[in-house]
Write a protein that holds these residues in place. Structure first.
Motif, PDB file in Angstrom:
ATOM      1  N   ARG A  11      21.384 -40.479 -46.982  1.00 33.84           N
ATOM      2  CA  ARG A  11      20.280 -39.607 -47.395  1.00 33.84           C
ATOM      3  C   ARG A  11      20.762 -38.456 -48.261  1.00 33.84           C
ATOM      4  NH1 ARG A  11      17.522 -38.115 -41.922  1.00 33.84           N
ATOM      5  NH2 ARG A  11      19.685 -38.142 -41.362  1.00 33.84           N
TER       6      ARG A  11
ATOM      7  N   ARG B  14      12.606 -46.000 -49.659  1.00 32.89           N
ATOM      8  CA  ARG B  14      13.679 -45.344 -48.924  1.00 32.89           C
ATOM      9  C   ARG B  14      13.678 -43.864 -49.264  1.00 32.89           C
ATOM     10  NH1 ARG B  14      16.557 -50.017 -50.765  1.00 32.89           N
ATOM     11  NH2 ARG B  14      16.542 -51.559 -49.107  1.00 32.89           N
TER      12      ARG B  14
ATOM     13  N   LYS C 207       3.809 -50.122 -38.698  1.00 33.35           N
ATOM     14  CA  LYS C 207       5.226 -49.784 -38.740  1.00 33.35           C
ATOM     15  C   LYS C 207       5.464 -48.414 -38.118  1.00 33.35           C
ATOM     16  CE  LYS C 207       6.642 -53.259 -41.296  1.00 33.35           C
ATOM     17  NZ  LYS C 207       7.771 -54.098 -41.145  1.00 33.35           N
ATOM     18  N   LYS C 208       6.631 -48.262 -37.527  1.00 29.78           N
ATOM     19  CA  LYS C 208       7.019 -46.976 -36.951  1.00 29.78           C
ATOM     20  C   LYS C 208       7.259 -45.979 -38.085  1.00 29.78           C
ATOM     21  CE  LYS C 208      10.470 -44.923 -33.959  1.00 29.78           C
ATOM     22  NZ  LYS C 208      11.709 -45.140 -33.216  1.00 29.78           N
ATOM     23  N   LEU C 209       6.737 -44.780 -37.946  1.00 29.71           N
ATOM     24  CA  LEU C 209       6.884 -43.756 -38.970  1.00 29.71           C
ATOM     25  C   LEU C 209       8.284 -43.147 -38.882  1.00 29.71           C
ATOM     26  CD1 LEU C 209       5.590 -42.143 -41.222  1.00 29.71           C
ATOM     27  CD2 LEU C 209       4.737 -40.547 -39.509  1.00 29.71           C
ATOM     28  N   ARG C 210       9.053 -43.285 -39.962  1.00 26.96           N
ATOM     29  CA  ARG C 210      10.405 -42.734 -40.039  1.00 26.96           C
ATOM     30  C   ARG C 210      10.568 -42.034 -41.380  1.00 26.96           C
ATOM     31  NH1 ARG C 210      13.953 -47.880 -39.248  1.00 26.96           N
ATOM     32  NH2 ARG C 210      12.854 -48.246 -41.164  1.00 26.96           N
ATOM     33  N   PRO C 211       9.947 -40.865 -41.575  1.00 27.80           N
ATOM     34  CA  PRO C 211       9.939 -40.244 -42.902  1.00 27.80           C
ATOM     35  C   PRO C 211      11.306 -39.816 -43.425  1.00 27.80           C
ATOM     36  CG  PRO C 211       9.018 -38.766 -41.273  1.00 27.80           C
ATOM     37  CD  PRO C 211       9.234 -40.079 -40.592  1.00 27.80           C
ATOM     38  N   LEU C 212      12.303 -39.688 -42.573  1.00 25.24           N
ATOM     39  CA  LEU C 212      13.627 -39.331 -43.058  1.00 25.24           C
ATOM     40  C   LEU C 212      14.486 -40.548 -43.363  1.00 25.24           C
ATOM     41  CD1 LEU C 212      14.486 -36.244 -40.838  1.00 25.24           C
ATOM     42  CD2 LEU C 212      13.686 -36.303 -43.193  1.00 25.24           C
ATOM     43  N   ARG C 213      13.924 -41.736 -43.235  1.00 26.42           N
ATOM     44  CA  ARG C 213      14.632 -42.977 -43.586  1.00 26.42           C
ATOM     45  C   ARG C 213      13.874 -43.758 -44.643  1.00 26.42           C
ATOM     46  NH1 ARG C 213      17.726 -46.007 -38.971  1.00 26.42           N
ATOM     47  NH2 ARG C 213      19.429 -44.528 -38.957  1.00 26.42           N
ATOM     48  N   GLN C 214      12.629 -44.113 -44.319  1.00 30.49           N
ATOM     49  CA  GLN C 214      11.796 -44.828 -45.280  1.00 30.49           C
ATOM     50  C   GLN C 214      10.343 -44.736 -44.845  1.00 30.49           C
ATOM     51  OE1 GLN C 214      13.278 -48.859 -45.224  1.00 30.49           O
ATOM     52  NE2 GLN C 214      11.446 -49.610 -44.235  1.00 30.49           N
TER      53      GLN C 214
ATOM     54  N   ASP D 194       6.781 -46.982 -45.036  1.00 30.58           N
ATOM     55  CA  ASP D 194       6.194 -48.297 -45.274  1.00 30.58           C
ATOM     56  C   ASP D 194       4.725 -48.128 -45.644  1.00 30.58           C
ATOM     57  OD1 ASP D 194       8.361 -50.262 -44.421  1.00 30.58           O
ATOM     58  OD2 ASP D 194       8.273 -48.909 -42.702  1.00 30.58           O
TER      59      ASP D 194
END
Length: 103
Positions: A17, A57, A84-91, A93
């Motif tokens: 990142r 990403r 999808k699982k929310l992962r704003p510091l990774r990607q 969707d």
């Protein structure tokens, strides 16, 4: 040269990142969020009408954040994927919004 480096490194999922290319760093230092907005808009504009899913990403939207990404995506007819699982510091969707006919 810098665009070629960006395109060459984009497909690799292991990109940290914190790591940025020279062009990304230059735009971040200048406080130029339009660089990231244009990058996202260009990517979504190239999607075929039959494509219903996309993901970004972190390095592609780090200059505007996940909220900025969602704003640009909404302009192009995309929304956050609820499955999808929310992962704003990774990607992030996305799925294409269903078109509503007003007949």
């Amino acid at each position: 040269m810098e665009r070629a480096l960006d395109r060459a490194l984009d497909p690799f999922p292991f990109r940290p990142r914190w790591w940025v290319t020279c062009s990304e760093l230059r735009h971040e230092r200048a406080g130029d969020p339009e660089f990231y907005r244009a990058r996202i808009g260009e990517h979504l504009g190239r999607k075929k009408p039959t494509d219903s899913k996309a993901f970004f990403r972190f390095h592609t939207y780090r200059g505007i954040g996940a909220r900025g990404l969602l704003d640009v995506a909404a302009e192009h007819g995309w929304q956050l994927d609820p499955d999808k699982k929310l992962r704003p510091l990774r990607q992030v969707d996305l799925i294409r919004k269903a078109r509503q006919d007003t007949t």
